[in-house]
Design a protein around this motif. Structure first.
Motif, mmCIF file in Angstrom:
data_model
loop_
_atom_site.group_PDB
_atom_site.id
_atom_site.type_symbol
_atom_site.label_atom_id
_atom_site.label_comp_id
_atom_site.label_asym_id
_atom_site.label_seq_id
_atom_site.Cartn_x
_atom_site.Cartn_y
_atom_site.Cartn_z
ATOM 1 N N VAL A 160 -39.816 -123.780 -5.094
ATOM 2 C CA VAL A 160 -40.486 -124.383 -5.586
ATOM 3 C C VAL A 160 -40.411 -126.328 -5.161
ATOM 4 C CG1 VAL A 160 -42.365 -125.948 -7.190
ATOM 5 C CG2 VAL A 160 -41.484 -123.150 -7.757
ATOM 6 N N LYS A 161 -41.525 -126.586 -4.168
ATOM 7 C CA LYS A 161 -41.146 -128.004 -3.569
ATOM 8 C C LYS A 161 -42.436 -128.727 -4.366
ATOM 9 C CE LYS A 161 -40.848 -130.804 0.567
ATOM 10 N NZ LYS A 161 -40.845 -130.615 1.938
ATOM 11 N N ARG A 162 -41.861 -130.090 -5.095
ATOM 12 C CA ARG A 162 -42.292 -130.261 -5.711
ATOM 13 C C ARG A 162 -43.444 -131.868 -4.654
ATOM 14 N NH1 ARG A 162 -42.285 -129.535 -11.242
ATOM 15 N NH2 ARG A 162 -44.133 -131.211 -11.825
ATOM 16 N N VAL A 163 -44.564 -131.705 -4.407
ATOM 17 C CA VAL A 163 -44.712 -132.776 -3.675
ATOM 18 C C VAL A 163 -46.270 -133.433 -4.367
ATOM 19 C CG1 VAL A 163 -46.249 -132.858 -1.209
ATOM 20 C CG2 VAL A 163 -45.492 -130.722 -1.806
ATOM 21 N N ASP A 164 -45.530 -135.650 -3.949
ATOM 22 C CA ASP A 164 -47.140 -136.137 -4.475
ATOM 23 C C ASP A 164 -48.578 -135.976 -3.882
ATOM 24 O OD1 ASP A 164 -46.922 -138.396 -5.988
ATOM 25 O OD2 ASP A 164 -48.368 -139.174 -4.393
ATOM 26 N N ASN A 165 -49.154 -135.895 -5.376
ATOM 27 C CA ASN A 165 -50.566 -135.161 -4.364
ATOM 28 C C ASN A 165 -51.195 -136.798 -3.653
ATOM 29 O OD1 ASN A 165 -51.266 -137.822 -6.389
ATOM 30 N ND2 ASN A 165 -51.838 -136.198 -8.257
ATOM 31 N N ASP A 166 -51.074 -137.280 -4.091
ATOM 32 C CA ASP A 166 -51.731 -138.496 -2.755
ATOM 33 C C ASP A 166 -51.140 -138.519 -1.754
ATOM 34 O OD1 ASP A 166 -52.529 -139.749 -5.199
ATOM 35 O OD2 ASP A 166 -51.564 -141.321 -5.559
ATOM 36 N N ALA A 167 -49.454 -138.274 -1.424
ATOM 37 C CA ALA A 167 -49.391 -137.981 -0.617
ATOM 38 C C ALA A 167 -49.761 -136.447 0.214
ATOM 39 C CB ALA A 167 -47.776 -137.811 0.045
ATOM 40 N N TRP A 168 -49.926 -135.260 -0.335
ATOM 41 C CA TRP A 168 -50.007 -133.960 0.158
ATOM 42 C C TRP A 168 -51.894 -134.115 0.491
ATOM 43 C CZ3 TRP A 168 -54.132 -131.040 -1.787
ATOM 44 C CH2 TRP A 168 -54.503 -129.655 -1.372
ATOM 45 N N LEU A 169 -52.990 -135.468 -0.025
ATOM 46 C CA LEU A 169 -53.845 -135.662 0.486
ATOM 47 C C LEU A 169 -53.986 -136.224 1.354
ATOM 48 C CD1 LEU A 169 -55.782 -137.038 -2.854
ATOM 49 C CD2 LEU A 169 -56.167 -134.190 -1.033
ATOM 50 N N ARG A 170 -52.704 -137.322 2.133
ATOM 51 C CA ARG A 170 -52.298 -137.978 3.300
ATOM 52 C C ARG A 170 -52.196 -136.670 4.690
ATOM 53 N NH1 ARG A 170 -50.873 -141.292 -0.257
ATOM 54 N NH2 ARG A 170 -48.303 -141.042 0.387
ATOM 55 N N GLU A 171 -51.203 -136.604 3.621
ATOM 56 C CA GLU A 171 -50.410 -135.192 5.127
ATOM 57 C C GLU A 171 -50.012 -134.344 4.531
ATOM 58 O OE1 GLU A 171 -49.409 -133.746 8.063
ATOM 59 O OE2 GLU A 171 -49.997 -135.967 9.195
ATOM 60 N N PRO A 172 -51.251 -133.386 4.429
ATOM 61 C CA PRO A 172 -51.239 -132.051 3.973
ATOM 62 C C PRO A 172 -50.044 -130.791 4.693
ATOM 63 C CG PRO A 172 -53.437 -132.335 5.028
ATOM 64 C CD PRO A 172 -52.442 -133.060 5.715
ATOM 65 N N ARG A 173 -49.869 -130.761 5.921
ATOM 66 C CA ARG A 173 -49.020 -129.516 6.238
ATOM 67 C C ARG A 173 -47.437 -130.197 5.686
ATOM 68 N NH1 ARG A 173 -51.683 -125.247 8.246
ATOM 69 N NH2 ARG A 173 -49.663 -124.634 9.323
ATOM 70 N N VAL A 174 -47.266 -130.071 4.350
ATOM 71 C CA VAL A 174 -46.209 -130.028 4.066
ATOM 72 C C VAL A 174 -45.489 -128.325 4.232
ATOM 73 C CG1 VAL A 174 -46.462 -132.083 3.016
ATOM 74 C CG2 VAL A 174 -47.075 -129.829 1.214
ATOM 75 N N GLU A 175 -45.925 -127.605 3.912
ATOM 76 C CA GLU A 175 -45.370 -126.042 3.328
ATOM 77 C C GLU A 175 -46.461 -125.563 3.981
ATOM 78 O OE1 GLU A 175 -42.734 -124.945 3.285
ATOM 79 O OE2 GLU A 175 -41.797 -127.741 1.975
ATOM 80 N N ASP A 176 -46.384 -124.198 4.542
ATOM 81 C CA ASP A 176 -47.456 -122.862 4.602
ATOM 82 C C ASP A 176 -48.597 -122.490 3.468
ATOM 83 O OD1 ASP A 176 -47.278 -122.714 7.498
ATOM 84 O OD2 ASP A 176 -46.037 -121.455 7.588
ATOM 85 N N HIS A 177 -47.655 -122.459 2.467
ATOM 86 C CA HIS A 177 -48.302 -121.854 1.307
ATOM 87 C C HIS A 177 -47.865 -122.898 -0.054
ATOM 88 C CE1 HIS A 177 -46.231 -118.608 3.592
ATOM 89 N NE2 HIS A 177 -47.774 -118.228 2.659
ATOM 90 N N VAL A 178 -49.225 -123.340 -0.430
ATOM 91 C CA VAL A 178 -49.990 -124.071 -1.751
ATOM 92 C C VAL A 178 -50.308 -123.342 -2.702
ATOM 93 C CG1 VAL A 178 -50.452 -126.999 -1.794
ATOM 94 C CG2 VAL A 178 -49.287 -126.357 0.106
ATOM 95 N N VAL A 179 -49.811 -124.354 -3.782
ATOM 96 C CA VAL A 179 -50.154 -123.957 -5.383
ATOM 97 C C VAL A 179 -50.961 -125.135 -5.940
ATOM 98 C CG1 VAL A 179 -50.602 -123.427 -7.395
ATOM 99 C CG2 VAL A 179 -49.105 -122.240 -5.629
ATOM 100 N N VAL A 180 -51.889 -125.230 -5.368
ATOM 101 C CA VAL A 180 -52.535 -126.711 -6.135
ATOM 102 C C VAL A 180 -53.672 -126.946 -7.658
ATOM 103 C CG1 VAL A 180 -54.606 -128.647 -5.812
ATOM 104 C CG2 VAL A 180 -53.161 -127.321 -4.203
ATOM 105 N N LEU A 181 -52.134 -127.280 -8.439
ATOM 106 C CA LEU A 181 -53.048 -127.395 -10.562
ATOM 107 C C LEU A 181 -53.938 -128.237 -10.486
ATOM 108 C CD1 LEU A 181 -52.669 -126.235 -12.929
ATOM 109 C CD2 LEU A 181 -50.405 -127.843 -12.569
ATOM 110 N N LEU A 182 -55.251 -127.831 -10.847
ATOM 111 C CA LEU A 182 -56.381 -128.650 -10.668
ATOM 112 C C LEU A 182 -56.390 -128.965 -12.638
ATOM 113 C CD1 LEU A 182 -58.842 -127.812 -8.263
ATOM 114 C CD2 LEU A 182 -57.444 -129.412 -8.285
ATOM 115 N N GLY A 183 -56.418 -130.472 -12.995
ATOM 116 C CA GLY A 183 -56.494 -130.974 -14.399
ATOM 117 C C GLY A 183 -58.030 -131.231 -14.718
ATOM 118 N N SER A 184 -58.369 -131.585 -15.813
ATOM 119 C CA SER A 184 -60.026 -131.715 -15.782
ATOM 120 C C SER A 184 -60.201 -133.082 -14.834
ATOM 121 C CB SER A 184 -60.373 -132.467 -17.278
ATOM 122 O OG SER A 184 -59.214 -133.626 -17.333
#
Length: 462
Positions: free
Chosen positions: A37-61
């Motif tokens: 598992v590679k932990r990715v900062d959510n803000d960084a992911w929104l700016r540059e989403p192609r960090v990996e081919d497969h991503v799990v996004v955990l959404l809270g409230s």
């Protein structure tokens, strides 16, 4: 079966818009499947989403819905598996339609393996069809954990019912796992690649039932500013699970019966009828036959729902399953909180085997959750009366003691139950629990000491 052997190998990126406790627990669960598992900062992911081919996004409230939706709809978007914590996120069909798949967290390790298998399979065929079939074949017994003859008999019935499409009625006391059974039937059956939509019939106001089930067209009523898809349409080709079906009002029963007759419905404000082949699985802890005789449940609706019927056994009738379930829940709690493996004291297991468990598996799970966090060592000692904290004092007992003494006992019982529940909710964090209780941290600690509640978790610096 060890679920890890059939899970896809590789690496996932985990992006979290939820609290750290749930994020860490999900990461550990994925790692137990042999996936890094590679932990990715959510803000960084929104700016540059192609960090990996497969991503799990955990959404809270709370999360930036517009930004996340925009990213998922982009042509260059990675393959995303959505995980949700809140009911608000769970109802967001736009979000889920943009994901490869989605699930509620926390979930059983087998469901997690199945969802991640689909994520990998969607782009790279990283796992074989036979491996996926193995996971599915074992999904039913692993979700409904137990070895007792009464449970195995119910599981065999469910396994057979999973092969057909007829409506299914699941009966059983509160906490026996009726929704788990419905999910198992869905994931073992031919509909597993389509949505499983769960509805609590007791939670939907009568005047909103048709809107929730069938949706509406834009302008159908004053506040209908845009079209909305109903639960029945979302469950097309999949499964519509109706929990607490006995809670439906007369109007709600007529609404459901009309759909069950020919699987046709019409959104509010719509002109034309539509079809949905959603398989309906209903569940209740009530005696529907008695409700029919009392005039509180329609006989024709009962006939439609109980084409197939199975009754889940209460925990007190599942000989030997308490110890097995306790070990399973403690293992999950260890993975979730990272406090190390803990075990029950022999005398605790002894009384548990004889306990009535009126709340069934859910009561056992909640009891272990509370005492796992409160245990000050690797061995958990739970007194037999520890399962009854928070229970009301009966009038017969109250009459035998002085009013002042009875009041003191009731206050003490409330305080202890309140503190235990608060600590569980705060994940063992005393500072957070104290803030939620509206008390000073030192005063809160004195209350814990008063009731003998000691924690084995390290607290952050004040």
């Amino acid at each position: 079966m060890d679920s890890r052997k059939d899970a896809p190998r590789g690496q996932l990126a985990l992006v979290s818009f939820a609290d750290s406790a749930n994020s860490d627990a999900l990461a550990r669960a994925i790692q137990t499947l042999g996936i890094s598992v590679k932990r990715v900062d959510n803000d960084a992911w929104l700016r540059e989403p192609r960090v990996e081919d497969h991503v799990v996004v955990l959404l809270g409230s709370s999360y930036p819905r517009t930004s996340v939706l925009s990213l998922l709809r982009a042509r260059s978007a990675p393959r995303v598996l959505g995980a949700f914590l809140s009911a608000a996120v769970a109802g967001d069909e736009e979000l889920f339609s943009a994901c490869v798949d989605f699930f509620g967290w926390p979930c059983h390790i087998v469901e997690l393996s199945f969802r991640i298998t689909r994520l990998f399979d969607s782009g790279t065929r990283a796992c074989s069809a036979s491996a996926e079939a193995d996971v599915l074949d074992e999904c039913l017994p692993l979700q409904m954990l137990g070895r007792s003859p009464t449970l195995l008999s119910a599981l065999e019935i469910l396994r057979k019912f999973a092969r057909c499409e007829a409506p299914l009625l699941i009966l059983g006391e509160t906490g026996t796992g009726k929704e788990l059974a419905a999910r198992a039937v869905h994931y073992v059956g031919a509909r597993r690649d389509h949505p499983f939509i769960a509805v609590n019939c007791g939670a939907i106001p009568d005047n909103l039932l048709e809107n929730e089930l069938f949706g509406h067209e834009r302008g159908a009523y004053t506040d209908a500013r845009e079209q909305r898809t109903g639960l029945v349409e979302r469950a097309h080709h999949g499964t519509l699970f109706l929990d607490e079906v006995d809670a439906l009002t007369d109007k709600g029963q007529v609404t459901l019966l009309r759909f069950l007759q020919d699987h046709e419905y019409r959104p509010l404000g719509g002109r034309d009828g539509r079809k949905s082949d959603a398989r309906v699985i209903a569940a209740t802890n009530a005696d529907l036959g008695t409700l029919v005789r009392q005039g509180r449940f329609r006989k024709d609706l009962l006939f439609r729902l109980q084409v197939l019927t199975v009754t889940l056994p209460p925990l007190r009738e599942r000989e030997g399953d308490v110890a097995l379930l306790a070990e399973h829940f403690l293992r999950l709690l260890s993975a979730r909180y990272g406090q190390g493996q803990k075990m029950l004291a022999p005398e605790t297991l002894a009384w548990m085997a004889m306990h009535a468990w009126t709340g069934n598996v859910r009561e056992l799970e909640n009891l272990l959750h509370r005492h796992y966090l409160l245990a000050d060592g690797p061995v958990i000692h739970i007194p037999e009366d520890g399962a009854h904290h928070g229970a009301p004092v009966s009038p017969a007992i109250a009459r035998e003691v002085h009013f002042r003494e009875a009041k003191a006992k009731a206050v003490a019982t409330f305080e202890r139950a309140f503190l235990e529940a608060l600590l569980v909710e705060a994940g063992g964090n005393i500072s957070l629990a104290a803030r939620r209780a509206g008390k000073d941290r030192s005063a809160f600690r004195r209350l814990l000491h008063k009731h003998g509640l000691q924690l084995a978790v390290r607290q952050p610096a004040a």
